[in-house]
Every structure is written in C-alpha cells, then in structure tokens.
Scaffold this motif. Sequence first.
Motif, PDB file in Angstrom:
ATOM      1  N   THR A 257       0.829  -1.207   0.000  1.00 28.00           N
ATOM      2  CA  THR A 257       0.000   0.000   0.000  1.00 28.00           C
ATOM      3  C   THR A 257       0.865   1.260   0.000  1.00 28.00           C
ATOM      4  OG1 THR A 257      -1.625  -1.223   1.283  1.00 28.00           O
ATOM      5  CG2 THR A 257      -1.900   1.163   1.192  1.00 28.00           C
ATOM      6  N   GLN A 258       1.933   1.240   0.759  1.00 27.53           N
ATOM      7  CA  GLN A 258       2.800   2.437   0.800  1.00 27.53           C
ATOM      8  C   GLN A 258       3.411   2.689  -0.575  1.00 27.53           C
ATOM      9  OE1 GLN A 258       2.178   3.857   3.583  1.00 27.53           O
ATOM     10  NE2 GLN A 258       1.356   1.950   4.377  1.00 27.53           N
ATOM     11  N   VAL A 259       3.794   1.608  -1.252  1.00 25.83           N
ATOM     12  CA  VAL A 259       4.363   1.781  -2.592  1.00 25.83           C
ATOM     13  C   VAL A 259       3.320   2.419  -3.512  1.00 25.83           C
ATOM     14  CG1 VAL A 259       5.303   0.580  -4.595  1.00 25.83           C
ATOM     15  CG2 VAL A 259       5.978  -0.117  -2.290  1.00 25.83           C
ATOM     16  N   LEU A 260       2.097   1.927  -3.433  1.00 28.00           N
ATOM     17  CA  LEU A 260       1.040   2.506  -4.262  1.00 28.00           C
ATOM     18  C   LEU A 260       0.838   3.982  -3.932  1.00 28.00           C
ATOM     19  CD1 LEU A 260      -1.636  -0.344  -4.263  1.00 28.00           C
ATOM     20  CD2 LEU A 260      -0.273   0.460  -6.181  1.00 28.00           C
ATOM     21  N   LEU A 261       0.829   4.302  -2.643  1.00 24.91           N
ATOM     22  CA  LEU A 261       0.669   5.702  -2.248  1.00 24.91           C
ATOM     23  C   LEU A 261       1.788   6.552  -2.833  1.00 24.91           C
ATOM     24  CD1 LEU A 261      -0.281   5.158   1.492  1.00 24.91           C
ATOM     25  CD2 LEU A 261      -1.631   6.485  -0.110  1.00 24.91           C
ATOM     26  N   LEU A 262       3.003   6.041  -2.720  1.00 25.64           N
ATOM     27  CA  LEU A 262       4.156   6.813  -3.186  1.00 25.64           C
ATOM     28  C   LEU A 262       4.098   7.060  -4.680  1.00 25.64           C
ATOM     29  CD1 LEU A 262       6.880   5.011  -1.068  1.00 25.64           C
ATOM     30  CD2 LEU A 262       6.304   7.434  -0.944  1.00 25.64           C
ATOM     31  N   LEU A 263       3.573   6.092  -5.412  1.00 22.01           N
ATOM     32  CA  LEU A 263       3.576   6.241  -6.865  1.00 22.01           C
ATOM     33  C   LEU A 263       2.304   6.894  -7.396  1.00 22.01           C
ATOM     34  CD1 LEU A 263       5.189   2.837  -7.907  1.00 22.01           C
ATOM     35  CD2 LEU A 263       6.287   5.023  -7.470  1.00 22.01           C
TER      36      LEU A 263
ATOM     37  N   GLY B  62      -6.603   7.118  -9.573  1.00 20.93           N
ATOM     38  CA  GLY B  62      -7.811   6.576  -8.961  1.00 20.93           C
ATOM     39  C   GLY B  62      -7.853   5.066  -8.879  1.00 20.93           C
ATOM     40  N   HIS B  63      -7.377   4.387  -9.916  1.00 22.32           N
ATOM     41  CA  HIS B  63      -7.440   2.932  -9.777  1.00 22.32           C
ATOM     42  C   HIS B  63      -6.449   2.407  -8.739  1.00 22.32           C
ATOM     43  CE1 HIS B  63      -9.002  -0.972 -10.428  1.00 22.32           C
ATOM     44  NE2 HIS B  63      -7.759  -1.364 -10.298  1.00 22.32           N
ATOM     45  N   PRO B  64      -5.167   2.828  -8.779  1.00 24.33           N
ATOM     46  CA  PRO B  64      -4.298   2.436  -7.656  1.00 24.33           C
ATOM     47  C   PRO B  64      -4.916   2.811  -6.307  1.00 24.33           C
ATOM     48  CG  PRO B  64      -2.973   3.368  -9.403  1.00 24.33           C
ATOM     49  CD  PRO B  64      -4.393   3.549  -9.823  1.00 24.33           C
ATOM     50  N   GLU B  65      -5.611   3.924  -6.268  1.00 25.21           N
ATOM     51  CA  GLU B  65      -6.260   4.345  -5.023  1.00 25.21           C
ATOM     52  C   GLU B  65      -7.232   3.279  -4.510  1.00 25.21           C
ATOM     53  OE1 GLU B  65      -5.931   6.751  -2.895  1.00 25.21           O
ATOM     54  OE2 GLU B  65      -7.804   6.630  -1.778  1.00 25.21           O
ATOM     55  N   VAL B  66      -7.981   2.636  -5.407  1.00 29.30           N
ATOM     56  CA  VAL B  66      -8.916   1.631  -4.873  1.00 29.30           C
ATOM     57  C   VAL B  66      -8.143   0.482  -4.224  1.00 29.30           C
ATOM     58  CG1 VAL B  66     -10.654   2.250  -6.611  1.00 29.30           C
ATOM     59  CG2 VAL B  66      -9.326   0.141  -6.908  1.00 29.30           C
ATOM     60  N   TYR B  67      -6.916   0.218  -4.712  1.00 37.34           N
ATOM     61  CA  TYR B  67      -6.120  -0.812  -4.037  1.00 37.34           C
ATOM     62  C   TYR B  67      -5.519  -0.294  -2.747  1.00 37.34           C
ATOM     63  CZ  TYR B  67      -7.284  -3.628  -7.891  1.00 37.34           C
ATOM     64  OH  TYR B  67      -8.025  -4.315  -8.785  1.00 37.34           O
ATOM     65  N   ILE B  68      -5.275   1.028  -2.709  1.00 37.92           N
ATOM     66  CA  ILE B  68      -4.841   1.623  -1.446  1.00 37.92           C
ATOM     67  C   ILE B  68      -5.945   1.424  -0.398  1.00 37.92           C
ATOM     68  CG2 ILE B  68      -4.368   3.841  -0.313  1.00 37.92           C
ATOM     69  CD1 ILE B  68      -3.016   4.685  -3.008  1.00 37.92           C
ATOM     70  N   LEU B  69      -7.184   1.418  -0.858  1.00 37.22           N
ATOM     71  CA  LEU B  69      -8.298   1.247   0.067  1.00 37.22           C
ATOM     72  C   LEU B  69      -8.511  -0.211   0.466  1.00 37.22           C
ATOM     73  CD1 LEU B  69     -10.766   3.639  -1.760  1.00 37.22           C
ATOM     74  CD2 LEU B  69      -9.606   4.102   0.386  1.00 37.22           C
ATOM     75  N   ILE B  70      -8.146  -1.142  -0.403  1.00 36.89           N
ATOM     76  CA  ILE B  70      -8.511  -2.530  -0.110  1.00 36.89           C
ATOM     77  C   ILE B  70      -7.338  -3.364   0.396  1.00 36.89           C
ATOM     78  CG2 ILE B  70      -8.154  -3.595  -2.383  1.00 36.89           C
ATOM     79  CD1 ILE B  70     -11.214  -4.187  -0.168  1.00 36.89           C
TER      80      ILE B  70
ATOM     81  N   LEU C 233      -0.421  -4.574 -11.675  1.00 37.37           N
ATOM     82  CA  LEU C 233      -1.467  -4.450 -12.697  1.00 37.37           C
ATOM     83  C   LEU C 233      -2.332  -3.223 -12.450  1.00 37.37           C
ATOM     84  CD1 LEU C 233      -2.785  -8.084 -13.210  1.00 37.37           C
ATOM     85  CD2 LEU C 233      -1.463  -6.705 -14.800  1.00 37.37           C
ATOM     86  N   GLY C 234      -2.470  -2.860 -11.184  1.00 37.80           N
ATOM     87  CA  GLY C 234      -3.338  -1.752 -10.821  1.00 37.80           C
ATOM     88  C   GLY C 234      -2.968  -0.446 -11.509  1.00 37.80           C
ATOM     89  N   PHE C 235      -1.721  -0.346 -11.960  1.00 32.39           N
ATOM     90  CA  PHE C 235      -1.308   0.872 -12.655  1.00 32.39           C
ATOM     91  C   PHE C 235      -1.600   0.813 -14.150  1.00 32.39           C
ATOM     92  CE2 PHE C 235       1.025   1.970  -8.842  1.00 32.39           C
ATOM     93  CZ  PHE C 235       0.862   3.340  -8.840  1.00 32.39           C
ATOM     94  N   GLY C 236      -2.075  -0.341 -14.616  1.00 33.36           N
ATOM     95  CA  GLY C 236      -2.250  -0.456 -16.056  1.00 33.36           C
ATOM     96  C   GLY C 236      -3.686  -0.614 -16.512  1.00 33.36           C
TER      97      GLY C 236
ATOM     98  N   PHE D 142      -7.518  -2.473 -22.169  1.00 27.78           N
ATOM     99  CA  PHE D 142      -7.890  -2.175 -20.782  1.00 27.78           C
ATOM    100  C   PHE D 142      -8.885  -3.180 -20.235  1.00 27.78           C
ATOM    101  CE2 PHE D 142      -5.994   1.942 -21.833  1.00 27.78           C
ATOM    102  CZ  PHE D 142      -5.156   2.055 -20.731  1.00 27.78           C
ATOM    103  N   SER D 143      -9.711  -3.723 -21.112  1.00 23.89           N
ATOM    104  CA  SER D 143     -10.647  -4.736 -20.670  1.00 23.89           C
ATOM    105  C   SER D 143      -9.904  -6.004 -20.250  1.00 23.89           C
ATOM    106  CB  SER D 143     -11.622  -5.036 -21.814  1.00 23.89           C
ATOM    107  OG  SER D 143     -12.367  -6.153 -21.521  1.00 23.89           O
TER     108      SER D 143
END
Lengths: 610, 212
Positions: free
Chosen positions: A208-214, A256-264, A299-302, A321-322
């Motif tokens: 999660t911290q990595v996602l936040l940082l990026l 926003g999409h990485p953010e949903v992983y920051i949340l979960i 994957l969350g970044f793509g 994207f699908s």
Amino acid sequence: MSTIAMGHAGTEAAPAEKKGLWSWITTVDHKRIGILYGVTAFLFFLIGGLEALLIRWQLGAPDKTFLSPEAYNQLFTMHGTTMIFLGVMPLSAMFFNYFIPLQIGARDVAFPRLNAYSYWVFLFGGLVLNASFLFNAAPDMGWFAYANLTSKQFSPGLNVDFWIIGLQILGIASLAAAVNFFVTIINLRAPGMKMMRMPMFVWMSLITQVLLLLAFPIITVALVLLMLDRNFGTHFFVPSGGGDPVLWQHLFWLFGHPEVYILILPAFGVVSEILPVFSRKPLFGYAAMVFSGCFIAFLGFGVWSHHMFSTGMGPMADTVFSLGTMLIAIPTGVKIFNWIGTVWGGSIQYKTPMYFALGFVAMFIIGGLSGVMHASPPADLQQTDSYFIVAHFHYVLFGGSIFALTAGAYYWFPKMTGRMLSESLGKVHFWLMFLGFNLTFAPMHILGLNGMPRRVYTYSAGMGFEFWNAIETAGSLVLGFSFLVFIWNILRSLKAGEVAPADPWHGATLEWSIPSPPQEWNFAVEPTVDGRDPLWEERRAKGGTLPEPERVSGAGIHLPSPSYWPIVTAFGTAMTLVGFLMHVTLWVILAGLAITMLGIFSWAFEPADH
Amino acid sequence: MAHDTAHAMHPPTATGLDTRKLAIWTFIGSECLFFATLISNYLVYKGQSLVGPLPHETSQCMLHGQMATCEPIFEIPLVTFGTAVLLFSSFFVVLALNGAQKGNRKQLIGWLSATVLCGLFFVGMQVYEFYHFFHKGLGYTTNLFGSSFYTLTGFHGTHVTLGVIWLATVLVLAIRGKLPPEKALNLEIAALYWHFVDVVWIVIFPVVYLMR
Ligand code: HEM
Ligand SMILES: [Cu+2]
C-alpha cells in the motif's frame, strides 16, 4: 554507547506517565498517533455516514423535496470524498501506525516526528474540506471532479476550490506517512524477521505504501493543473484554449485505480491476520498471498481506462484495458482461495472478529464479480453511471474495506485499550450491519440494470424504482443503527469492560507477546524471530502456554522526546495551501511558508532524544 | 535481563542501510512520478497550441494587442550552458562530500560553496529566461505551450531553489564546524536530493528544448 540493563539500576528515571491534552498534541508515540488517527477518522466516517443517510432519505420515495438538487450534489460529493480520504484511508493508517511497529518488533516508526506531522496535516486537510459547509460551498461535482464541469465557467463558486485544496493537503499527509512506513518496514524489522516472515498485514501495508508513493504525485499534479485552470487562466482542461477534458480523466484514474487498491490492500492484510488466528491454522499459501498482492499492485497501474470506456477510446484501447482488468481478477481470486484454504479444516473460533472477517470474504466476492462484469466494455456501457456501479463499489468498499477494518477493530481493540469488547454486542453489531448492508446495496444491482442513474437527486413515480428504493432506505437505517451498537459497545467496554490479557485470542504475531495496552517502549527486550508465526512457535516450544508478560519499569529506556514542531509545521503547510483557495492570498501563503520553514528548521535542529 | 541492542540509541537496521538515506531514496522514487506527470502533460500538449509563440518555429501570435510574427522561443546556447553548470554542480557536491568524509574542511567548504553558487546561477538563468521569453510574447496563459512549459520548468526551478536552501544550510553548518566526518551523512542526503534534481533536468533538457 551505554547499554543500560533493565531495572532500577539505570541512570535515567523511568519515563513518567504522560497525561493531558498537551501530551497528545506533542506526542510522537506511534501508538498514540494511531489512536488519534482512529478517533479522528471514525468521527469523519460518522459525518460521511450521516451524509449518506440524508441521501438515502431523499431517495426513499419518488419526487421527494427533502433535499434540493444543489444540496444533493454537495452531499454525494462530500460523502464519497469523505469516506475515501477521511474514512477508509486514515482508518487504515490507524492500524499502520499502531501495529506495523508492534508486528515487526520495533520501538517506533522510523521517523516519529514526521509521523506526528502526517497526522496533523491529515486533520487540517479534513477540517479544510469540511469547512466548505460553513461557506455553503461544499464540493458538488462528484468525487472524481470531471472536467469541464469543474471549470470556472460551470463551477464559479468556491466548491471545487475547497475540494482541490483539501485533497492537496491530505495528499501531503499521505505521502509523508508513506515514506515513513515504507522505511519502517524495510529497515526496522527485528532480528530474524526476514521479508518472507513478515506478518501478512505488514506485507499488504508495505505494498500500500508503494502505491501511495507512486499514485499520489499524479493526483497532486492533476490538482495543480486544475487549480491553474480555475484561478490562473490556463487551459489545460478547457477546450476553448485547446485543452483536453479527457486528459483530466486519464490523470485522475491513473491515480484513482491504484487508489482503490490503497483502500482494499490494508483490508486484505487485516483479514489475513484474523482468519489464521481464529482457524488455529497458519495462513494458507503465504508466498502466493505476497506475490498476488504485488501482482495486483503492479497491474493496478495499467487498467485505469476501464473507468473511461464511455469516452469512446476506440476498440484497441478498450480491448487492452478490458483484458488488463480481467487479468486482475486472477490474483484477486488467488487471495480468495487462500483465505478459504486457511479456514478449511481449521478449528474455527466463532468470535466477533472472525464473523466480520468471514463477512468480508463473502461480500468482497460479490463486489469482485460485479467488477469483472463491467470490465467488459459493452456491458459497462450499460452499467456505467447507473446504480449498478454504486452497488459494485459499495460491495468492495463497504463489504470489503469497512467489514475488514471493523474486524480489525474487534481484533485489536483489546491490545489498544486493555479492555475486551462485549462478544454478544459484537455479534448483534455484525448481524445488523450484515443485514443492513445487503438490504441497502444488493437492490442497487437491480435498479442499476433497470436504468436508474446515479447522482440524480430524485426519480419520478411510476418508473418502477419505488419498491427497491424504499427497501434500500430502510436498510440504510438498520446499517446506521448497527454503528450505534458498535459505539455503545466501545463506550461500555472502555468504562467497565473485562480487562484484556496480553493475548486474548491465542495470536501468532509479536504484538500479542507484550502487555495490553503496550507500554510506551513496546518491547522491554528486543524480540528475535525465527518463523512466520513467532508466538505460536514459542508457545509450542514452551509446552502450550506462555506466562503473562509483566509490566516493567521503563528506567533506562531511551525514548524520543515529545515535540510541538510537527503540529506547527503541519499548520504552516495547511495555511500555505489555503492561501491558494481564493486565487492567491499572498499574506496567507507567505505567513504559511514562514511558519513551515520555522517548523522545519526548529525540527531539524531539535535534539531527537532527550 | 541485560541486552545490548534493544535500547541503544541507533540500533543497526534490518538491511544495513541508513534509515534517513533510505527515506530520501523513497522520496525521490515518489518525486519521479511527480515529474513524469508534468513532463507527460507537456508532451501531450506539444503541438496543440492554438496560437504562437511556439518553441522551435516562427508563428503567428498576439504581441501588444495585435497579430504579429513571433520568433521561435527557445535559444539553445544559454540553456545548454545552464545545463552544464548544473551538471558540474553535481560533480562539485561529490567532491564536497568526499571532503566532509575525510574531515578536510577546506575541500568541504570550497566545493560546497561552488555547488551552491552553481545552483544559484541556474536559478538566475531560469529567471532571466522566463523574463526574456515573456518579452518575446510567451505569457503564462498565452497558449498550451506556455502554460505547460512554465509549469514544468517552474516546478523544477522550485526544486532547485529548495535544494540551494538545503545545501546552503549545510554549508553554514560546515563553516561553523558542525559537520565532522561522522555527520557527513547530513551532506550526503542533501547531495542525493541535489543529484535527483539534476537528473530530472537531464530529462527535461532534451525532451523540452532539443526534441522537435
Ligand atoms: C476484481 C476486482 C475489480 C474489478 C475487475 C473492478 C472493475 C471496475 C470497473 C470496470 C469500474 C468502472 C465502472 C464504471 O464506472 O463504469 C469500477 C469502478 C469502481 N471500483 Fe472496481 N473493480 C474491482 C475491485 C475494486 C476494489 C477492490 C475497489 C475498492 C476497494 C473498487 C472500487 C471501485 C470504485 C470506487 C469504483 C467507482 C468509481 C466511480 O465511478 O465513482 N473496485 N471497478
Ligand atoms: Cu478501477
């Protein structure tokens, strides 16, 4: 360097018990900061919940005029923004703060004063965002603030500006905290705690911290560009000057999409702690859990453009994207199977945390499945902007994150307070929440597929929406009530709850080896770790039971001194940004910068220890 | 109950890396995304300006309230010189750090001063450039090129300025004799940040100034 033996022989006096408001304002203890995060975030969460209830009341019957369209817009925007940035994220931060150091056997986080700074910046950011209500200018353009609705032309008021500045302040808090926790986890692990022995909560927190940082720098830039458009006359998102409103969508969802992983992901971590303990079995597929977490984050970044199918990106982009989105279902599925594998054949202890953790698994599966459904562009074109999407993200965010965080609250409350919560009230809470949640959100799938659009303040009679909306509103009242039970349970327990032992649940991780609540210095003796479930291994080695750890005198233990510079610097930071709220208020900005600089310098030259 | 490491002031870290050094690396990793977004924004709007002036071409533009022909904005020699100065400053700070680690005060103070001066020169060059471009007709909101160019290089310039303040603070410490070899890390961390700011410019320079 002197190494002083424990006991009264030390030259330093035992740290006095710290009390009073001032001690909280100047605290740099990760446990106290964790509690500050928890209490603040829970209050914001209640505000967000109240906003939701108002929305539901308005939608309870057709053609209601309980809320004006303007008020409705403000409420759904503030509800979403609050739940994400002031509810779920800081509730996760409470657990990062309190339990990352304890689970890795550390004295504190790597930078205690920076940690305090993060909290105060977060608090000020939340206050700025909510101050918009006082000016009757709460953000009203939806939590993803699409251009060009956000342009000066279409949103002339301060509403959007409050949102920009509030989020910008909150972003600074998140980034500072992310650097801190990342370094803490990498560098402060106790001897023997290799990366592949870390508790799963710590692993998911690290990712999660990595996602936040990026991800946060991206939204920072996007917010700056939007502010420049609104207040300085640029045209980044304004078509009349050649700008492209869709660029906003790209930037927002790249964050926003990485953010949903920051949340979960923190929620995944919490549940991965609870299921093994209450199944009396080690976590099934530890390595697979770690790698699927990393893979999800990668994957969350793509996949951000799955939020943008309706902009007409063309068949190539849609396909890529699908497929990418559907691919994420694989590591997510791996996790779900591992949780089931953990519980399978275990000796299950039906305690409240376990109820919520199992509830999480079930609800999250539903949310994940609807997610895969709108990963398909043709299906998504039907579902997007309808109540089906609202159902999806509430199953992952409420059924997922909130259920898991509540599980964590029941699991760790005894450690944090030294009191047990009531099991029977806990179960009442669970069943009310489970029932209320499903009554509120399951029918949204049906309404969405039947064409009910989201973000519209009412609907006409005779469209066939009445029945399920009435059920949903009734469900939301049950849901709201379940939190009153929770609050009652907490207050009752704080006052007269059963005293908690160090290890009420037969835990596997290090936080259960020390008294509840832990003493300020956490571990009187630095632990050494030689397995993934250190406490279970120790228990086995000692023939089944461990003695209750004793409270020790803190004489001779070195602790970082309290400091008020974090709150001063945080105030300066927030003030500087608030100076940009109304175009430019130069004296506010300069004063803010001066305070920030003063804070940073005093902080840098303040001795860290006494 | 004696134990050695638990309550020592600076326990060895799990990786052996210094904690503050790891923190600055982490921060730099995050900053990469910050600049990547700004650079992408510049590239997305490259060639999308509705009016001049433009970076490399002569174009129609508004000057003093009437249509006019504008010269290309960029003048490569000056910025190339500025780039070289910034690059050299990275080299100088390495020499300063070497001096700090060896306890050679003269080397430390001399090279660190040189670094700070180079940084100041670069900032000065940028201010001059902005002023000059402005007079050639490129205001902040004139077109997308102007907005995205000034935003990107402005944020970079802010980073350089903060770096100069940071290094100057360390320089004051050094002059006061408060940077003995065992505290050389205080300089090393500032230097890491400085190198990063430098590297970002190494990307901006070709992408913005040279690429057509
Ligand atoms: C299997 C995993 C998942 C898949 C395949 C998935 C897929 C999607 C897709 C395609 C959308 C866009 C729908 C639209 O706007 O038309 C969406 C929206 C959303 N998802 Fe997910 N999702 C997944 C998991 C999650 C998780 C774990 C969370 C958060 C905890 C989440 C939160 C959201 C939110 C908040 C939105 C709505 C954004 C908005 O329009 O306001 N999703 N999801
Ligand atoms: Cu998404």
